[in-house]
Design a protein around this motif. Structure first.
Motif, PDB file in Angstrom:
ATOM      1  N   GLN A 132       0.824  -1.209   0.000  1.00  0.00           N
ATOM      2  CA  GLN A 132       0.000   0.000   0.000  1.00  0.00           C
ATOM      3  C   GLN A 132       0.860   1.263   0.000  1.00  0.00           C
ATOM      4  O   GLN A 132       0.505   2.256  -0.640  1.00  0.00           O
ATOM      5  N   GLU A 133       1.996   1.220   0.677  1.00  0.00           N
ATOM      6  CA  GLU A 133       2.899   2.380   0.649  1.00  0.00           C
ATOM      7  C   GLU A 133       3.482   2.567  -0.750  1.00  0.00           C
ATOM      8  O   GLU A 133       3.603   3.706  -1.224  1.00  0.00           O
ATOM      9  N   ASP A 166       0.804   4.189  -2.767  1.00  0.00           N
ATOM     10  CA  ASP A 166       0.686   5.613  -2.426  1.00  0.00           C
ATOM     11  C   ASP A 166       1.776   6.429  -3.104  1.00  0.00           C
ATOM     12  O   ASP A 166       1.516   7.496  -3.676  1.00  0.00           O
ATOM     13  N   GLU A 207       1.533   9.413  -5.904  1.00  0.00           N
ATOM     14  CA  GLU A 207       2.154  10.724  -5.739  1.00  0.00           C
ATOM     15  C   GLU A 207       3.029  11.078  -6.932  1.00  0.00           C
ATOM     16  O   GLU A 207       3.165  12.250  -7.286  1.00  0.00           O
TER      17      GLU A 207
END
Length: 160
Positions: free
Chosen positions: A115-116, A119, A123
């Protein structure tokens, strides 16, 4: 899961832990797939990954719990050079490896690492996140499907 810190890996400080995790991943994959090397190839694979991540604008992440590294993930940025891919999807994140220590599996750490990465890809305005998985790695496939991943293309082979 709240006691897990996902952060950028710092080398050489995190190198030994990450190499150990690569060794665990190698051992697990060698039980699934006969062409996979065991932990003895971990240092060489770590070197290859370091070069690849650096050359392809990628990142290394580690999951830290109470000062020890419980997992890692790394990805690169790739670009599909072909008119057959619509422009918004040409640049994408490709997850190269995710590994969690055997004693920390099943606690959501792999999920947090992925999930990071998602993300960070968002970005960076990348169109999607891709990953590869061994066809016999049922646990990883289940996790990826729970996170919304599905088949994109299939690589088939025939052993000679």
């Amino acid at each position: 899961m709240s006691d897990i810190l996902i952060r950028n890996a710092v080398f050489p400080a995190d190198g030994e832990a990450v190499t150990g995790l690569i060794g665990e991943l190698n051992d697990a994959e060698s039980q699934i797939e006969p062409n996979r090397a065991d932990a003895s190839a971990a240092a060489a694979h770590f070197g290859w990954l370091q070069d690849h991540v650096e050359r392809h604008d990628g990142e290394w992440l580690v999951a830290e719990r109470q000062g020890w590294i419980a997992g890692f993930g790394c990805y690169i940025v790739e670009e599909a050079n072909g008119a057959y891919i619509r422009p918004p999807f040409r640049r994408y994140a490709m997850i190269l490896d995710v590994s969690v220590t055997a004693d920390a599996r099943g606690q959501g750490i792999g999920r947090q690492l992925i999930q990071e990465i998602e993300d960070r890809a968002g970005e960076r305005r990348l169109g999607e996140v891709r990953l590869g998985v061994l066809g016999g790695n049922a646990n990883a496939i289940r996790l990826y499907e729970e996170l919304g991943y599905g088949d994109y293309e299939r690589v088939m082979r025939k052993l000679l």
